[in-house]
Design a protein around this motif. Structure first.
Motif, short mmCIF file in Angstrom:
data_model
loop_
_atom_site.label_atom_id
_atom_site.label_comp_id
_atom_site.label_asym_id
_atom_site.label_seq_id
_atom_site.Cartn_x
_atom_site.Cartn_y
_atom_site.Cartn_z
N GLN A 127 0.84 -1.20 0.00
CA GLN A 127 0.00 0.00 0.00
C GLN A 127 0.88 1.24 0.00
O GLN A 127 1.83 1.35 0.77
CB GLN A 127 -0.90 0.00 1.23
CG GLN A 127 -1.86 1.19 1.30
CD GLN A 127 -2.73 1.15 2.56
OE1 GLN A 127 -2.38 0.51 3.55
NE2 GLN A 127 -3.85 1.84 2.52
N ARG A 128 0.55 2.21 -0.87
CA ARG A 128 1.33 3.43 -0.97
C ARG A 128 0.44 4.63 -0.65
O ARG A 128 -0.60 4.83 -1.28
CB ARG A 128 1.92 3.58 -2.38
CG ARG A 128 2.79 2.40 -2.80
CD ARG A 128 3.47 2.63 -4.13
NE ARG A 128 4.17 1.45 -4.59
CZ ARG A 128 5.02 1.41 -5.61
NH1 ARG A 128 5.25 2.54 -6.29
NH2 ARG A 128 5.61 0.30 -5.96
N VAL A 129 0.89 5.43 0.30
CA VAL A 129 0.14 6.60 0.76
C VAL A 129 1.04 7.82 0.68
O VAL A 129 2.12 7.85 1.29
CB VAL A 129 -0.37 6.42 2.20
CG1 VAL A 129 -1.17 7.65 2.64
CG2 VAL A 129 -1.21 5.15 2.32
N GLY A 130 0.65 8.81 -0.10
CA GLY A 130 1.42 10.04 -0.22
C GLY A 130 0.75 11.18 0.54
O GLY A 130 -0.48 11.27 0.57
N LEU A 131 1.56 12.04 1.15
CA LEU A 131 1.07 13.21 1.88
C LEU A 131 1.64 14.46 1.23
O LEU A 131 2.84 14.54 0.96
CB LEU A 131 1.50 13.17 3.36
CG LEU A 131 1.32 11.85 4.12
CD1 LEU A 131 1.75 12.04 5.57
CD2 LEU A 131 -0.12 11.36 4.04
N SER A 132 0.79 15.44 0.99
CA SER A 132 1.27 16.67 0.36
C SER A 132 0.34 17.83 0.69
O SER A 132 -0.84 17.63 0.96
CB SER A 132 1.35 16.50 -1.16
OG SER A 132 1.85 17.67 -1.77
N ALA A 133 0.90 19.03 0.63
CA ALA A 133 0.10 20.22 0.86
C ALA A 133 -0.14 21.02 -0.41
O ALA A 133 -1.12 21.73 -0.51
CB ALA A 133 0.80 21.12 1.89
N THR A 134 0.73 20.91 -1.38
CA THR A 134 0.68 21.85 -2.49
C THR A 134 0.94 21.14 -3.81
O THR A 134 2.09 20.96 -4.20
CB THR A 134 1.74 22.95 -2.31
OG1 THR A 134 3.01 22.33 -2.05
CG2 THR A 134 1.40 23.85 -1.16
N VAL A 135 -0.10 20.74 -4.49
CA VAL A 135 0.06 20.18 -5.83
C VAL A 135 -1.04 20.69 -6.73
O VAL A 135 -2.17 20.93 -6.29
CB VAL A 135 0.05 18.63 -5.83
CG1 VAL A 135 1.25 18.08 -5.10
CG2 VAL A 135 -1.23 18.09 -5.23
N GLY A 136 -0.71 20.87 -8.01
CA GLY A 136 -1.70 21.32 -8.97
C GLY A 136 -2.24 20.21 -9.84
O GLY A 136 -3.11 20.46 -10.68
N ASN A 137 -1.74 18.98 -9.66
CA ASN A 137 -2.18 17.85 -10.48
C ASN A 137 -2.28 16.59 -9.62
O ASN A 137 -1.53 15.63 -9.81
CB ASN A 137 -1.22 17.62 -11.65
CG ASN A 137 0.23 17.45 -11.20
OD1 ASN A 137 0.60 17.84 -10.10
ND2 ASN A 137 1.05 16.84 -12.03
N PRO A 138 -3.19 16.55 -8.66
CA PRO A 138 -3.21 15.44 -7.70
C PRO A 138 -3.43 14.07 -8.31
O PRO A 138 -2.82 13.10 -7.89
CB PRO A 138 -4.34 15.83 -6.75
CG PRO A 138 -5.18 16.81 -7.50
CD PRO A 138 -4.24 17.55 -8.39
N THR A 139 -4.31 13.97 -9.30
CA THR A 139 -4.58 12.66 -9.90
C THR A 139 -3.33 12.11 -10.57
O THR A 139 -2.98 10.93 -10.42
CB THR A 139 -5.73 12.76 -10.91
OG1 THR A 139 -6.88 13.29 -10.26
CG2 THR A 139 -6.05 11.40 -11.49
N ARG A 140 -2.64 12.97 -11.31
CA ARG A 140 -1.41 12.54 -11.97
C ARG A 140 -0.34 12.18 -10.96
O ARG A 140 0.42 11.21 -11.17
CB ARG A 140 -0.92 13.65 -12.90
CG ARG A 140 0.34 13.30 -13.68
CD ARG A 140 0.65 14.35 -14.72
NE ARG A 140 1.89 14.06 -15.43
CZ ARG A 140 2.36 14.80 -16.42
NH1 ARG A 140 1.70 15.86 -16.84
NH2 ARG A 140 3.50 14.48 -17.02
N LEU A 141 -0.25 12.91 -9.85
CA LEU A 141 0.74 12.61 -8.83
C LEU A 141 0.46 11.26 -8.18
O LEU A 141 1.39 10.48 -7.91
CB LEU A 141 0.77 13.72 -7.79
CG LEU A 141 1.81 13.57 -6.66
CD1 LEU A 141 3.22 13.48 -7.23
CD2 LEU A 141 1.71 14.74 -5.68
N LEU A 142 -0.80 10.96 -7.92
CA LEU A 142 -1.16 9.66 -7.35
C LEU A 142 -0.82 8.53 -8.32
O LEU A 142 -0.30 7.48 -7.91
CB LEU A 142 -2.64 9.64 -6.98
CG LEU A 142 -3.18 8.31 -6.44
CD1 LEU A 142 -2.38 7.83 -5.23
CD2 LEU A 142 -4.66 8.45 -6.08
#
Length: 705
Positions: free
Chosen positions: A183-198
């Protein structure tokens, strides 16, 4: 409060932490994380992302009776890991679980204890994880056998550079090692392309594993792809003209408050710190060239003090806790909206306080850039996080690391270790052939082994240099007696000086007493002023397309939705008047100066787009003084008719920028690639094809100064 969490955790959340309820992100993350889904958790800084990830994972750990080291918690900075350890250790202890820390500063005795009694959660960096995989002292198959989940904190800080490719590659090797997905879980505060980052974070699991973006506190402001915070806060933009004037304002404002000041260079941090101390202000410093102990002492002292200032580069931009802040002050401007959001988020954490930032611009260019950045922020725009293209050098590093890890790898089966993830698949065959041809690898009987050239280049200290994918500029260690103070640029020790050689480090002046050239060390003692600070910056610098375009908008009259001081209003008006000939609302400008021998195309397209345009239009571009963020210098004899003919089909023949062979020094492991592939990697990273195409689609006006 959600009943889906482990009852013991719920008890402590209510009674030990005293929380009446969970935050929206923490509530929304419970179901997908307990179900084992991959996820990207987004919230503003200090939005409770760590708890949103760890509470459901601890619940799943208890329900499914995980054993051994079952969770990896990865961070980009050792200081952030140090900061998180007591917090995560407390949460884990509630459920009878243990947390341990493993990175370059952890002692050998503590590492041996971790190997002897494996913790449930290991806090580490990707580089340290790689070191464990290749270390002869770690039985990596046994140690990672129980791995079930990975949390990647500040995931955007990885994904935007080669550390992200390295992270993904190491995770793929781990999943192959244990024989199941994690399982991979990412934490972030500032992204403009969340779906692509996931999708990026999922790696080879994209499309085969359930995944979702959890972002209840970040409304979608741009259809499809945006997760920027709603612009709020007390933001002020001022023009001060010099660092000395900035120091006067900081010293005179907000007495009794705790202020965090961001600078864009280590030299500015040192000079401002010295100026503030000279005005009697309690001042601490933090930047990457100060020793770990010096930074830790500064951060701890700052966290405990009240009426004080800490001056920092982006080392304090991420979630390292320095206590409750009253003010954030920005000297000049960061290069991205994402950085600004991180910095703004350091304030407003106490009940009743609001987020705030005071910009102090030192010159007209910095004022224009700050106004442009705040214009973008006011629209809710934030940069997309995009992995650098064509990381062939990381593929080379990974093939070598695999051979070091397994002692040998099949010359046909090695891609299986990355589960089909490009570029660690058959597309790396040319790189593999080069590694064999140049002696980095030996091949025998269908197996690959570490070769003599890899031993020569990377074998120092048990191949430790091979676990990091970035290269730092060479620096000299500065010592006061036996205590390390930090590191300085060698140029400060070689330039000609009259009298004593003096350095400025940690905001204080030091006299150099001895230089050990062989061991790259210098010894110093305190001095009364006169110290100098300087560090070499590597790589390409420059602004992006959107920020450069926003600067053009400001020149055309757009104002950011923040308070501007009278000084800022007057100076911005002067900048607009001085540069009025460089912009027009219908497109770009080609301006010939009054002498007639200087012809420049003012694109306002950013460094990478201008590099692409310059490479495409070589017939028209001056071969010596070529381009920057704002303009491209053309040959002085280009006429409007010739120009129109040249750009008629330029959009269909865009070229990658030319790259000097000297630039390969900044690409670690470039020597493990064929030179043509190393140069192609850098060229792809320097290009902005979309930005160049957008400029070519606009009208161009020829004018004379």
């Amino acid at each position: 409060m959600s009943s889906a969490l482990d009852p013991v955790l719920l008890h402590h959340i209510v009674n030990t932490l005293g929380w009446p309820d969970l935050r929206p992100l923490q509530r929304d993350a419970i179901a997908p994380l307990i179900a084992g889904e991959d996820a990207l958790l987004l919230a503003p800084t200090a939005g409770g992302k760590t708890e949103a990830a760890i509470f459901p994972i601890l619940t799943r750990m208890a329900a499914e009776r995980w054993t051994g080291t079952s969770v990896l918690y990865l961070c980009p900075l050792k200081a952030l890991l140090n900061n998180l350890e007591p917090r995560l250790g407390r949460y884990a202890d509630w459920t009878g679980r243990r947390v341990a820390l493993w990175h370059g500063d952890v002692t050998n005795s503590k590492r041996r204890a971790i190997l002897a009694a494996r913790p449930d959660i290991l806090l580490t960096t990707p580089e340290s994880l790689e070191s464990m995989l290749v270390s002869a002292n770690v039985d990596h198959r046994a140690f990672f056998a129980g791995l079930r989940a990975v949390v990647v904190d500040e995931v955007h800080a990885f994904a935007g550079d080669d550390r992200g490719w390295h992270l993904l590659a190491v995770l793929e090797r781990l999943t192959h090692l244990i024989g199941r997905p994690v399982q991979r879980v990412g934490l972030s505060a500032t992204v403009g392309n969340p779906t692509r980052l996931l999708t990026w974070l999922q790696g080879s699991g994209t499309g085969t594993r359930p995944a979702r973006v959890v972002a209840p506190d970040l409304p979608v402001l741009v259809p499809g792809e945006s997760a920027a915070a709603v612009p709020t806060g007390e933001i002020e933009l001022d023009y001060v003209g010099s660092l000395q004037n900035a120091a006067k304002i900081i010293a005179g404002l907000h007495a009794g408050e705790k202020r965090l000041v961001f600078c864009e260079s280590r030299q500015a941090v040192e000079e401002l710190g010295s100026l503030l101390r000279g005005k009697g202000i309690t001042t601490f410093l933090s930047h990457a060239s100060l020793s770990v102990d010096e930074r830790r002492r500064s951060e701890e002292a700052f966290a405990e003090a009240r009426d004080c200032v800490i001056v920092s580069t982006n080392t304090l931009e991420l979630g390292i806790d320095v206590g409750d802040l009253d003010r954030v002050i920005q000297i000049d401007t960061p290069t991205t909206v994402a950085s600004f959001l991180q910095r703004l988020g350091r304030t407003g954490r106490r009940p009743g306080s609001i987020r705030n930032c005071l910009f102090l611009a030192r010159d007209g260019d910095a004022l224009l850039e700050a106004a442009a950045l705040l214009l973008l922020w006011g629209r809710g725009w934030v940069e997309p996080v995009i992995a650098p293209p064509e990381p062939r050098h990381i593929a080379a590093q990974q093939i070598l690391a695999l051979c070091l890890q397994e002692h040998r790898a099949g010359d046909q089966t090695w891609p299986q270790w990355w589960n089909g993830l490009a570029p660690f698949d058959r597309s790396a065959d040319p790189t593999l052939r080069h590694l064999i041809d140049q002696g980095y690898l030996d091949s025998d009987g269908g197996m690959l082994f570490i070769g003599p050239e890899a031993e020569r280049r990377f074998g120092h200290r048990h191949f430790m240099t091979m676990t990091a994918v970035f290269t730092g500029a060479p620096e000299f260690t500065v010592l006061v007696g036996r205590e390390e103070l930090g590191r300085v640029d060698p140029a400060l020790l070689t330039e000609e000086v009259q009298g004593d050689r003096r350095l400025l480090l940690n905001g204080r002046s030091w006299r150099v007493t001895y230089i050990d050239w062989r061991r790259r060390r210098c010894f110093v003692e305190p001095a009364d002023g006169g110290g100098k600070a300087r560090w070499t910056t590597g790589g390409w610098s420059g602004l992006g397309f959107e920020l450069s375009r926003a600067m053009r908008e400001v020149l055309l009259g757009a104002d950011p939705p923040v308070k501007l001081t009278r000084r800022a209003i007057d100076r911005l008006a002067q900048v607009r008047e001085d540069e009025s000939s460089l912009v027009h609302p219908g497109g770009s400008v080609i301006l010939r100066d009054h002498r007639g021998d200087d012809l420049r195309w003012w694109t306002w397209a950013g460094f990478r787009a201008n590099a692409t345009l310059a490479a495409t239009l070589t017939e028209a571009v001056d071969p010596i003084q070529r381009f920057d963020d704002r303009h491209i210098r053309l040959r002085e004899n280009v006429t409007p008719a010739e120009w129109r003919a040249l750009i008629a089909d330029a959009g269909q023949r865009l070229c990658l920028p030319e790259v000097s062979k000297k630039a390969l020094d900044g690409l670690k492991f470039s020597q493990a690639l064929p030179e043509r592939l190393a140069l192609a990697t850098l060229a792809a990273r320097l290009a902005d094809l979309d930005g160049a195409d957008a400029v070519l689609g606009e009208s161009v006006r020829f004018v004379h100064a």
